[in-house]
Motif scaffolding. Structure first.
Motif, PDB file in Angstrom:
ATOM      1  N   ALA A  94       0.850  -1.197   0.000  1.00 35.89           N
ATOM      2  CA  ALA A  94       0.000   0.000   0.000  1.00 35.89           C
ATOM      3  C   ALA A  94       0.886   1.248   0.000  1.00 35.89           C
ATOM      4  O   ALA A  94       2.074   1.189   0.324  1.00 35.89           O
ATOM      5  CB  ALA A  94      -0.895  -0.005   1.234  1.00 35.89           C
ATOM      6  N   GLY A  95       0.304   2.360  -0.381  1.00 31.64           N
ATOM      7  CA  GLY A  95       1.017   3.634  -0.310  1.00 31.64           C
ATOM      8  C   GLY A  95       1.780   3.960  -1.574  1.00 31.64           C
ATOM      9  O   GLY A  95       1.602   3.334  -2.620  1.00 31.64           O
ATOM     10  N   ARG A  96       2.664   4.939  -1.454  1.00 32.81           N
ATOM     11  CA  ARG A  96       3.444   5.411  -2.599  1.00 32.81           C
ATOM     12  C   ARG A  96       4.491   4.378  -3.006  1.00 32.81           C
ATOM     13  O   ARG A  96       5.100   3.735  -2.154  1.00 32.81           O
ATOM     14  CB  ARG A  96       4.122   6.734  -2.253  1.00 32.81           C
ATOM     15  CG  ARG A  96       3.130   7.870  -2.075  1.00 32.81           C
ATOM     16  CD  ARG A  96       3.772   9.207  -1.722  1.00 32.81           C
ATOM     17  NE  ARG A  96       4.953   9.480  -2.494  1.00 32.81           N
ATOM     18  CZ  ARG A  96       6.114   9.879  -1.965  1.00 32.81           C
ATOM     19  NH1 ARG A  96       6.237  10.056  -0.667  1.00 32.81           N
ATOM     20  NH2 ARG A  96       7.160  10.129  -2.734  1.00 32.81           N
ATOM     21  N   LYS A  97       4.687   4.280  -4.319  1.00 36.21           N
ATOM     22  CA  LYS A  97       5.624   3.301  -4.874  1.00 36.21           C
ATOM     23  C   LYS A  97       6.430   3.949  -5.987  1.00 36.21           C
ATOM     24  O   LYS A  97       5.975   4.903  -6.610  1.00 36.21           O
ATOM     25  CB  LYS A  97       4.869   2.100  -5.446  1.00 36.21           C
ATOM     26  CG  LYS A  97       3.935   1.430  -4.471  1.00 36.21           C
ATOM     27  CD  LYS A  97       2.979   0.499  -5.168  1.00 36.21           C
ATOM     28  CE  LYS A  97       1.823   0.184  -4.245  1.00 36.21           C
ATOM     29  NZ  LYS A  97       0.777  -0.574  -4.869  1.00 36.21           N
ATOM     30  N   ALA A  98       7.601   3.389  -6.242  1.00 37.55           N
ATOM     31  CA  ALA A  98       8.430   3.771  -7.382  1.00 37.55           C
ATOM     32  C   ALA A  98       9.134   2.512  -7.865  1.00 37.55           C
ATOM     33  O   ALA A  98       9.379   1.592  -7.085  1.00 37.55           O
ATOM     34  CB  ALA A  98       9.450   4.834  -6.993  1.00 37.55           C
ATOM     35  N   ILE A  99       9.431   2.494  -9.161  1.00 37.08           N
ATOM     36  CA  ILE A  99      10.136   1.344  -9.739  1.00 37.08           C
ATOM     37  C   ILE A  99      11.383   1.856 -10.458  1.00 37.08           C
ATOM     38  O   ILE A  99      11.309   2.797 -11.248  1.00 37.08           O
ATOM     39  CB  ILE A  99       9.240   0.561 -10.721  1.00 37.08           C
ATOM     40  CG1 ILE A  99       8.055  -0.067  -9.980  1.00 37.08           C
ATOM     41  CG2 ILE A  99      10.056  -0.521 -11.460  1.00 37.08           C
ATOM     42  CD1 ILE A  99       7.061  -0.814 -10.869  1.00 37.08           C
ATOM     43  N   ASP A 100      12.520   1.215 -10.176  1.00 38.15           N
ATOM     44  CA  ASP A 100      13.777   1.508 -10.845  1.00 38.15           C
ATOM     45  C   ASP A 100      14.159   0.276 -11.658  1.00 38.15           C
ATOM     46  O   ASP A 100      14.221  -0.825 -11.123  1.00 38.15           O
ATOM     47  CB  ASP A 100      14.872   1.815  -9.819  1.00 38.15           C
ATOM     48  CG  ASP A 100      16.208   2.127 -10.473  1.00 38.15           C
ATOM     49  OD1 ASP A 100      16.772   1.213 -11.133  1.00 38.15           O
ATOM     50  OD2 ASP A 100      16.697   3.252 -10.330  1.00 38.15           O
ATOM     51  N   TYR A 101      14.405   0.491 -12.954  1.00 33.07           N
ATOM     52  CA  TYR A 101      14.745  -0.644 -13.820  1.00 33.07           C
ATOM     53  C   TYR A 101      16.148  -0.494 -14.426  1.00 33.07           C
ATOM     54  O   TYR A 101      16.419  -0.918 -15.531  1.00 33.07           O
ATOM     55  CB  TYR A 101      13.677  -0.820 -14.909  1.00 33.07           C
ATOM     56  CG  TYR A 101      13.646   0.257 -15.982  1.00 33.07           C
ATOM     57  CD1 TYR A 101      14.034  -0.021 -17.288  1.00 33.07           C
ATOM     58  CD2 TYR A 101      13.218   1.544 -15.696  1.00 33.07           C
ATOM     59  CE1 TYR A 101      14.005   0.958 -18.279  1.00 33.07           C
ATOM     60  CE2 TYR A 101      13.172   2.523 -16.666  1.00 33.07           C
ATOM     61  CZ  TYR A 101      13.572   2.223 -17.955  1.00 33.07           C
ATOM     62  OH  TYR A 101      13.541   3.192 -18.915  1.00 33.07           O
ATOM     63  N   THR A 102      17.059   0.037 -13.645  1.00 37.79           N
ATOM     64  CA  THR A 102      18.426   0.271 -14.096  1.00 37.79           C
ATOM     65  C   THR A 102      19.149  -1.019 -14.467  1.00 37.79           C
ATOM     66  O   THR A 102      19.942  -1.051 -15.400  1.00 37.79           O
ATOM     67  CB  THR A 102      19.222   1.014 -12.999  1.00 37.79           C
ATOM     68  OG1 THR A 102      18.587   2.266 -12.741  1.00 37.79           O
ATOM     69  CG2 THR A 102      20.663   1.245 -13.407  1.00 37.79           C
ATOM     70  N   SER A 103      18.886  -2.083 -13.744  1.00 33.47           N
ATOM     71  CA  SER A 103      19.682  -3.297 -13.865  1.00 33.47           C
ATOM     72  C   SER A 103      18.788  -4.515 -14.062  1.00 33.47           C
ATOM     73  O   SER A 103      17.615  -4.495 -13.715  1.00 33.47           O
ATOM     74  CB  SER A 103      20.498  -3.459 -12.581  1.00 33.47           C
ATOM     75  OG  SER A 103      21.168  -4.678 -12.556  1.00 33.47           O
ATOM     76  N   GLY A 104      19.359  -5.573 -14.587  1.00 35.56           N
ATOM     77  CA  GLY A 104      18.636  -6.830 -14.742  1.00 35.56           C
ATOM     78  C   GLY A 104      18.614  -7.298 -16.182  1.00 35.56           C
ATOM     79  O   GLY A 104      19.073  -6.610 -17.089  1.00 35.56           O
TER      80      GLY A 104
END
Length: 166
Positions: A94-104
């Protein structure tokens, strides 16, 4: 507080630190987002990279990495499987979210972008100038937020008809 979801690969050893070459950039992302919690998506081989991120973060900020969980993806090259696991994890917070896709892997990063679009979660990656070895140069990083609004606009146009939005 935001929960930061991050894809984490294994990288290659940085000859300057012995850590995965991506650890510094990922620690930089955590420092920029200042999350209350981090959720790392990776393979069972990503644990060393997560340790490197924690070490880099502490050196960078003087603080301990925020509380984190590592979610092991069953097959980092199976797009559908990555989407399923990431989608469930993002939905479960729940709540605020962010996604970082720098790696993988390509499948991991594509899944992260798809899940960000499905849930309208802010998306970012870390850019850096690269040295001759192809490794990002510490101190040249910056966080680049990605705009998904063109995709949302396109979907809306197709749903209501382009004429209705003009």
């Amino acid at each position: 507080m935001v929960t930061l979801f991050m894809t984490v690969g294994t990288g290659r050893p940085d000859p300057r630190t012995g850590r995965a070459s991506i650890a510094h950039g990922l620690a930089y992302s955590v420092a920029c987002h200042r999350p209350g919690e981090v959720v790392f998506f990776g393979s069972d081989q990503s644990a060393a990279t997560v340790r490197g991120i924690a070490e880099e973060y502490q050196e960078m900020t003087g603080e301990v990495l925020p509380p984190f969980n590592s979610v092991v993806l069953p097959d980092v090259d199976d797009l559908a499987a990555c989407i399923e696991v990431m989608d469930a994890a993002v939905k479960g917070v729940a709540g605020r979210k962010a996604i970082d896709y720098t790696s993988g892997t390509k499948s991991m990063t594509a899944a992260a972008v798809i899940v960000a679009a499905l849930h309208q979660v802010p998306l970012s990656l870390v850019e850096a100038r690269r040295g001759v070895d192809g490794i990002g140069i510490s101190g040249t990083e910056h966080l680049r937020e990605q705009r998904l609004s063109p995709a949302y606009t396109r979907v809306l146009r197709e749903q209501v008809g382009a004429d209705a939005l003009e």
